[in-house]
Design a protein around this motif. Structure first.
Motif, PDB file in Angstrom:
ATOM      1  N   ALA A   5     -21.178-119.910  12.130  1.00  0.00           N
ATOM      2  CA  ALA A   5     -22.179-119.872  13.196  1.00  0.00           C
ATOM      3  C   ALA A   5     -23.043-121.124  13.154  1.00  0.00           C
ATOM      4  O   ALA A   5     -23.423-121.603  12.092  1.00  0.00           O
ATOM      5  N   PRO A   6     -23.373-121.671  14.338  1.00  0.00           N
ATOM      6  CA  PRO A   6     -24.265-122.835  14.378  1.00  0.00           C
ATOM      7  C   PRO A   6     -25.682-122.424  14.017  1.00  0.00           C
ATOM      8  O   PRO A   6     -26.077-121.286  14.215  1.00  0.00           O
ATOM      9  N   LEU A   7     -26.437-123.361  13.487  1.00  0.00           N
ATOM     10  CA  LEU A   7     -27.829-123.096  13.155  1.00  0.00           C
ATOM     11  C   LEU A   7     -28.672-123.088  14.421  1.00  0.00           C
ATOM     12  O   LEU A   7     -28.467-123.903  15.320  1.00  0.00           O
ATOM     13  N   LEU A   8     -29.614-122.159  14.480  1.00  0.00           N
ATOM     14  CA  LEU A   8     -30.520-122.077  15.619  1.00  0.00           C
ATOM     15  C   LEU A   8     -31.761-122.889  15.322  1.00  0.00           C
ATOM     16  O   LEU A   8     -32.280-122.851  14.211  1.00  0.00           O
ATOM     17  N   PRO A   9     -32.274-123.638  16.311  1.00  0.00           N
ATOM     18  CA  PRO A   9     -33.507-124.401  16.057  1.00  0.00           C
ATOM     19  C   PRO A   9     -34.679-123.452  15.872  1.00  0.00           C
ATOM     20  O   PRO A   9     -34.759-122.419  16.519  1.00  0.00           O
ATOM     21  N   MET A  46     -38.490-110.422  19.927  1.00  0.00           N
ATOM     22  CA  MET A  46     -38.636-111.188  18.689  1.00  0.00           C
ATOM     23  C   MET A  46     -37.762-110.584  17.586  1.00  0.00           C
ATOM     24  O   MET A  46     -37.149-111.307  16.803  1.00  0.00           O
ATOM     25  N   THR A  47     -37.708-109.263  17.536  1.00  0.00           N
ATOM     26  CA  THR A  47     -36.868-108.579  16.547  1.00  0.00           C
ATOM     27  C   THR A  47     -35.397-108.888  16.803  1.00  0.00           C
ATOM     28  O   THR A  47     -34.647-109.185  15.870  1.00  0.00           O
ATOM     29  N   ALA A  48     -34.984-108.848  18.070  1.00  0.00           N
ATOM     30  CA  ALA A  48     -33.593-109.145  18.412  1.00  0.00           C
ATOM     31  C   ALA A  48     -33.235-110.578  18.026  1.00  0.00           C
ATOM     32  O   ALA A  48     -32.138-110.837  17.495  1.00  0.00           O
ATOM     33  N   ARG A  49     -34.141-111.529  18.301  1.00  0.00           N
ATOM     34  CA  ARG A  49     -33.882-112.925  17.926  1.00  0.00           C
ATOM     35  C   ARG A  49     -33.788-113.089  16.407  1.00  0.00           C
ATOM     36  O   ARG A  49     -32.949-113.827  15.900  1.00  0.00           O
ATOM     37  N   ALA A  50     -34.655-112.372  15.680  1.00  0.00           N
ATOM     38  CA  ALA A  50     -34.622-112.452  14.216  1.00  0.00           C
ATOM     39  C   ALA A  50     -33.314-111.874  13.674  1.00  0.00           C
ATOM     40  O   ALA A  50     -32.708-112.434  12.753  1.00  0.00           O
ATOM     41  N   LEU A  51     -32.855-110.766  14.249  1.00  0.00           N
ATOM     42  CA  LEU A  51     -31.592-110.173  13.818  1.00  0.00           C
ATOM     43  C   LEU A  51     -30.419-111.086  14.145  1.00  0.00           C
ATOM     44  O   LEU A  51     -29.492-111.238  13.338  1.00  0.00           O
ATOM     45  N   ALA A  52     -30.456-111.698  15.327  1.00  0.00           N
ATOM     46  CA  ALA A  52     -29.381-112.623  15.711  1.00  0.00           C
ATOM     47  C   ALA A  52     -29.367-113.839  14.787  1.00  0.00           C
ATOM     48  O   ALA A  52     -28.297-114.302  14.378  1.00  0.00           O
ATOM     49  N   ALA A  53     -30.550-114.342  14.449  1.00  0.00           N
ATOM     50  CA  ALA A  53     -30.628-115.496  13.546  1.00  0.00           C
ATOM     51  C   ALA A  53     -30.117-115.129  12.156  1.00  0.00           C
ATOM     52  O   ALA A  53     -29.412-115.912  11.513  1.00  0.00           O
ATOM     53  N   ALA A  54     -30.458-113.914  11.699  1.00  0.00           N
ATOM     54  CA  ALA A  54     -29.992-113.472  10.383  1.00  0.00           C
ATOM     55  C   ALA A  54     -28.472-113.311  10.388  1.00  0.00           C
ATOM     56  O   ALA A  54     -27.799-113.686   9.422  1.00  0.00           O
TER      57      ALA A  54
END
Length: 187
Positions: A138-142, A122-130
């Motif tokens: 960068a494209p927006l993530l759903p 979850m932390t990795a996904r949050a960092l990638a989204a940030a």
């Protein structure tokens, strides 16, 4: 006066979404390991494992009362609590209420390893989204209404538990092992 040391018992988490993300990681682990649970307070869950085969011995393979008794001996009842220890830092504590100690330690190890991995993902996904949001190309993530890693059926309904004893010495040994595993995963 004290010696200046601060003891924490449990798995420390620093999830990007705060308490809801920590709870989601715990519920994900419980669901992945076939555990039922019942929310008894805001951050406390009374849980029951699926029966662990062979834990209780018993030679009745034909079903009936003997098989049910053997299955119950392989079941572990436990409680999971989340404590806030600092801003955005939570401790996941697991206490055995009833059941075979060996089965409890195996289950506790698997659950805490899963919680640590889910929180790290979850932390990795949050960092990638940030990072993606910071990049203009960068494209927006759903975004999902449920945190990633939590099965759609994961709700605060499930098994009931019963009061029993808490094996603190064995829990502390397991906690130290889980911390070592988490540190190795972070390296």
């Amino acid at each position: 006066g004290g010696c200046g040391l601060r003891w924490l018992s449990g798995l420390p988490l620093r999830p990007p979404g705060g308490a809801p993300t920590a709870v989601a990681a715990v519920l994900s682990a419980l669901a992945a390991h076939g555990c039922g649970w019942k929310r008894t307070s805001l951050f406390t869950y009374r849980c029951r494992s699926a029966s662990v085969g062979g834990a209780g011995g018993g030679g009745d393979k034909g079903g009936g009362a003997g098989a049910e008794a053997a299955a119950e001996r392989g079941r572990v009842k436990f409680e999971v609590q989340l404590y806030t220890v600092a801003e955005a830092t939570y401790i996941v504590d697991v206490q055995r209420l009833q059941g075979n100690l060996g089965c409890y330690l195996d289950l506790c190890s698997a659950l805490l390893t899963h919680v640590a991995a889910a929180a790290a993902a979850m932390t990795a996904r949050a960092l990638a989204a940030a990072a993606a949001a910071a990049s203009p190309q960068a494209p927006l993530l759903p975004l999902s209404s449920a945190p990633a890693g939590v099965p759609s059926g994961a709700t605060a309904a499930g098994a009931t538990g019963s009061y029993g004893t808490h094996d603190h010495a064995h829990h502390q040994q397991h906690h130290q092992q889980a911390q070592r595993q988490q540190q190795q995963q972070q390296q």
